[in-house]
Design a protein around this motif. Structure first.
Motif, PDB file in Angstrom:
ATOM      1  N   UNK A   1     113.224 -60.711  68.104  1.00 34.08           N
ATOM      2  CA  UNK A   1     113.326 -62.163  67.957  1.00 34.08           C
ATOM      3  C   UNK A   1     112.413 -62.756  66.880  1.00 34.08           C
ATOM      4  N   UNK A   2     111.121 -62.340  66.792  1.00 35.18           N
ATOM      5  CA  UNK A   2     110.266 -62.991  65.783  1.00 35.18           C
ATOM      6  C   UNK A   2     110.800 -62.881  64.364  1.00 35.18           C
ATOM      7  N   UNK A   3     111.167 -61.672  63.922  1.00 39.50           N
ATOM      8  CA  UNK A   3     111.648 -61.519  62.544  1.00 39.50           C
ATOM      9  C   UNK A   3     113.007 -62.182  62.357  1.00 39.50           C
ATOM     10  N   UNK A   4     113.854 -62.133  63.397  1.00 44.48           N
ATOM     11  CA  UNK A   4     115.167 -62.766  63.284  1.00 44.48           C
ATOM     12  C   UNK A   4     115.033 -64.275  63.107  1.00 44.48           C
ATOM     13  N   UNK A   5     114.148 -64.900  63.878  1.00 44.02           N
ATOM     14  CA  UNK A   5     113.969 -66.350  63.771  1.00 44.02           C
ATOM     15  C   UNK A   5     113.250 -66.705  62.471  1.00 44.02           C
ATOM     16  N   UNK A   6     112.352 -65.846  62.020  1.00 45.70           N
ATOM     17  CA  UNK A   6     111.690 -66.090  60.732  1.00 45.70           C
ATOM     18  C   UNK A   6     112.698 -66.094  59.587  1.00 45.70           C
ATOM     19  N   UNK A   7     113.751 -65.281  59.688  1.00 47.88           N
ATOM     20  CA  UNK A   7     114.812 -65.286  58.680  1.00 47.88           C
ATOM     21  C   UNK A   7     115.492 -66.656  58.633  1.00 47.88           C
ATOM     22  N   UNK A   8     115.734 -67.238  59.805  1.00 46.27           N
ATOM     23  CA  UNK A   8     116.359 -68.564  59.867  1.00 46.27           C
ATOM     24  C   UNK A   8     115.456 -69.592  59.192  1.00 46.27           C
ATOM     25  N   UNK A   9     114.144 -69.488  59.453  1.00 45.01           N
ATOM     26  CA  UNK A   9     113.207 -70.410  58.820  1.00 45.01           C
ATOM     27  C   UNK A   9     113.175 -70.223  57.305  1.00 45.01           C
ATOM     28  N   UNK A  10     113.273 -68.969  56.854  1.00 47.97           N
ATOM     29  CA  UNK A  10     113.265 -68.713  55.416  1.00 47.97           C
ATOM     30  C   UNK A  10     114.461 -69.387  54.742  1.00 47.97           C
ATOM     31  N   UNK A  11     115.640 -69.273  55.370  1.00 46.92           N
ATOM     32  CA  UNK A  11     116.817 -69.931  54.810  1.00 46.92           C
ATOM     33  C   UNK A  11     116.638 -71.445  54.771  1.00 46.92           C
ATOM     34  N   UNK A  12     116.077 -72.007  55.833  1.00 43.23           N
ATOM     35  CA  UNK A  12     115.882 -73.459  55.877  1.00 43.23           C
ATOM     36  C   UNK A  12     114.870 -73.918  54.830  1.00 43.23           C
ATOM     37  N   UNK A  13     113.849 -73.083  54.558  1.00 44.37           N
ATOM     38  CA  UNK A  13     112.896 -73.429  53.503  1.00 44.37           C
ATOM     39  C   UNK A  13     113.568 -73.416  52.135  1.00 44.37           C
ATOM     40  N   UNK A  14     114.490 -72.476  51.929  1.00 42.66           N
ATOM     41  CA  UNK A  14     115.258 -72.454  50.674  1.00 42.66           C
ATOM     42  C   UNK A  14     116.034 -73.762  50.529  1.00 42.66           C
ATOM     43  N   UNK A  15     116.656 -74.211  51.623  1.00 39.86           N
ATOM     44  CA  UNK A  15     117.414 -75.463  51.577  1.00 39.86           C
ATOM     45  C   UNK A  15     116.501 -76.649  51.288  1.00 39.86           C
ATOM     46  N   UNK A  16     115.284 -76.630  51.867  1.00 38.74           N
ATOM     47  CA  UNK A  16     114.330 -77.716  51.600  1.00 38.74           C
ATOM     48  C   UNK A  16     113.928 -77.726  50.134  1.00 38.74           C
ATOM     49  N   UNK A  17     113.782 -76.538  49.568  1.00 38.42           N
ATOM     50  CA  UNK A  17     113.449 -76.454  48.145  1.00 38.42           C
ATOM     51  C   UNK A  17     114.578 -77.016  47.295  1.00 38.42           C
ATOM     52  N   UNK A  18     115.806 -76.758  47.703  1.00 37.75           N
ATOM     53  CA  UNK A  18     116.962 -77.249  46.943  1.00 37.75           C
ATOM     54  C   UNK A  18     117.074 -78.768  47.008  1.00 37.75           C
ATOM     55  N   UNK A  19     116.625 -79.359  48.135  1.00 39.02           N
ATOM     56  CA  UNK A  19     116.679 -80.819  48.265  1.00 39.02           C
ATOM     57  C   UNK A  19     115.539 -81.497  47.527  1.00 39.02           C
ATOM     58  N   UNK A  20     114.525 -80.713  47.144  1.00 39.43           N
ATOM     59  CA  UNK A  20     113.376 -81.279  46.453  1.00 39.43           C
ATOM     60  C   UNK A  20     112.283 -81.756  47.382  1.00 39.43           C
ATOM     61  N   UNK A  21     112.432 -81.544  48.693  1.00 41.27           N
ATOM     62  CA  UNK A  21     111.400 -82.003  49.624  1.00 41.27           C
ATOM     63  C   UNK A  21     110.097 -81.250  49.406  1.00 41.27           C
ATOM     64  N   UNK A  22     110.213 -79.937  49.110  1.00 41.91           N
ATOM     65  CA  UNK A  22     109.022 -79.162  48.786  1.00 41.91           C
ATOM     66  C   UNK A  22     109.133 -78.686  47.337  1.00 41.91           C
ATOM     67  N   UNK A  23     107.986 -78.511  46.700  1.00 46.03           N
ATOM     68  CA  UNK A  23     107.956 -78.080  45.315  1.00 46.03           C
ATOM     69  C   UNK A  23     107.990 -76.554  45.283  1.00 46.03           C
ATOM     70  N   UNK A  24     109.115 -75.999  44.919  1.00 44.41           N
ATOM     71  CA  UNK A  24     109.316 -74.563  45.020  1.00 44.41           C
ATOM     72  C   UNK A  24     108.806 -73.798  43.807  1.00 44.41           C
TER      73      UNK A  24
END
Length: 357
Positions: free
Chosen positions: A228-251
C-alpha cells in the motif's frame, strides 16, 4: 443475530476495512473504464462511490456510539498491538469518499468540491490525531513484543499518505487563496509524516518476519498491506505532476521527469511485493489452514491501490500491456469484495461478528 447493544459494543475498529476496499474499487473501476474506453464501467464507479459514502455514514453511527457507551472497550482496543492499528480506517474512509467524488462525479461540481473539502479536513484531523495517539501507545505499551509487528502497522503511515491524494486533487481542481495554501501544507505534512513512518517501521516489521515464526494464518492477509505505501505514493506522484502542469507548484525542468522515474521504481517494487504476497499465501495454504476470516478484507484496499497505481503507470509510460493488468487486478478486487461480503454476511448471521472472533 445479536442485539443492537451487543453490536455497538462489538463494533471493532476493523469494520471500516471493507469500506476502504469498496472505495478503492470505485476509483479502480473509473481508471479501468477510461483505459478500456468502456463508459459502463465509469457508471459502476459512480455507484460504488455512492455506496462508499452510504456505508461510511451508516458505520460511523455505531463507531461513535461505542466511544460514548463503551469507553472501556475502546481502551482495550487501543492497547491491542494489532487491532489498534485499524482505528485510522474510519477517517481514511472519509478521505476515500472525497477521492471517489473527485474522481467519479461529474454533476454538481461546486457541491462536490465543498463536500470533498469538508471530508478532507475531517479525515485529516482524525488521521493526524490517531497517528500521534497510536505512536505514543506503541512507544509506551510494555506489553508489545517483536512478534506483534505485522504489516497492519503500516495502516497509520498509509493513512497519512492518503491525505495528500485528496488534497492534491482539490488543488488541481482550482482551489485558490489561503484555503489552497492550507490544504497544500496539510497535504505535504501528511505526505512527509506517512513516508517517514513507513521508512522507520519497515525494518522493524521485516526483522520480525525474518527472525520470528510467521504470524497465525488469520493475519496472512495483512502481508499485502506492505504494497500500500508505494502504491499510494505513485498516486501522489501523478497528482504532483498534474499540480505542476496547472502551475500551482514551480516544477522547473527536473521535477516532472524525476516523479515519472519514481513512479516506475515504486511500481516495480509494488509488483514484486504482490508476487511475494502470492508466494506467502501459497505457503500458508500448504502448511496451515487459510479459511475465511474477517481479516481477509485486508486484501482489498491494498489490491485496489495496486490496481490504481498500475493504471497510472500504464498512462505514464504508455505501456498497453499494463492496461490489461489494471483491468485484471480490478476484476480480482471486485471478486474478492463479492466473496468477502458473502462470507461476512454469514458471520453476522452466525453471531460471530460482534465482536469478531
Amino acid at each position: 443475530m445479536v442485539e443492537l447493544s451487543q453490536s455497538i459494543k462489538g463494533f471493532e475498529p476493523q469494520w471500516f476495512a471493507p469500506i476502504m476496499g469498496i472505495g478503492a474499487l470505485a476509483v479502480a473501476l473509473k481508471i479501468s473504464g477510461s483505459l478500456l474506453e468502456w463508459s459502463v464501467i465509469g457508471s459502476l464507479a459512480t455507484g460504488f462511490t455512492v455506496l462508499t459514502g452510504v456505508l461510511t455514514a451508516v458505520f460511523a453511527v455505531p463507531w461513535m456510539l461505542r466511544f460514548l457507551k463503551y469507553p472501556e472497550q475502546i481502551r482495550r482496543d487501543l492497547s491491542h498491538p494489532i487491532r489498534s492499528q485499524f482505528f485510522p480506517t474510519m477517517p481514511i474512509s472519509l478521505i476515500l469518499v472525497g477521492i471517489g467524488l473527485q474522481r467519479t462525479f461529474t454533476v454538481f461540481p461546486e457541491l462536490v468540491q465543498q463536500v470533498s473539502l469538508g471530508l478532507f479536513f475531517l479525515g485529516s484531523a482524525g488521521i493526524f490525531g490517531f497517528g500521534v495517539l497510536l505512536s505514543k501507545i506503541l512507544f509506551t505499551n510494555t506489553n508489545i513484543e517483536t512478534k506483534h509487528g505485522v504489516f497492519a502497522w503500516f495502516i497509520p503511515p498509509v493513512s497519512h499518505i492518503i491525505v495528500p491524494v485528496l488534497g492534491f486533487m482539490l488543488l488541481a481542481s482550482g482551489l485558490s487563496g489561503a484555503l489552497a495554501q492550507t490544504v497544500y501544507i496539510i497535504s505535504l505534512s501528511g505526505l512527509g509524516i506517512g513516508t517517514f513512518m513507513f521508512l522507520f517501521l519497515t525494518p522493524v516489521i521485516l526483522y520480525r518476519y525474518a527472525y520470528e515464526d510467521l504470524p497465525d494464518s488469520k493475519l496472512a492477509p495483512t502481508f499485502l498491506i506492505g504494497i500500500a505505501p508505494t502504491a499510494v505514493l505513485i498516486i501522489n506522484a501523478e497528482n504532483l505532476v498534474k499540480l505542476a502542469e496547472t502551475g500551482f507548484i514551480h516544477a522547473g525542468e527536473t521535477l516532472v521527469p524525476v516523479l515519472e522515474v519514481l513512479i516506475g521504481l515504486m511500481w516495480g517494487f509494488s509488483a514484486w511485493w504482490f508476487l511475494l504476497t502470492a508466494a506467502i499465501v501459497v505457503h500458508y495454504i500448504r502448511t496451515d489452514s487459510h479459511s475465511f476470516e474477517f481479516t481477509w478484507w485486508a486484501y482489498t484496499f491494498p489490491l485496489g491501490a495496486f490496481a490504481i497505481s498500475t493504471g497510472i503507470t500504464s498512462r505514464t509510460y504508455e505501456v498497453a500491456a499494463l492496461e490489461t493488468v489494471t483491468a485484471t487486478l480490478t476484476g480480482l478486487l471486485a471478486a474478492a469484495i463479492t466473496f468477502n461480503t458473502y462470507k461476512t454476511i454469514q458471520l453476522i448471521r452466525q453471531g460471530k461478528a460482534f465482536p469478531l472472533e
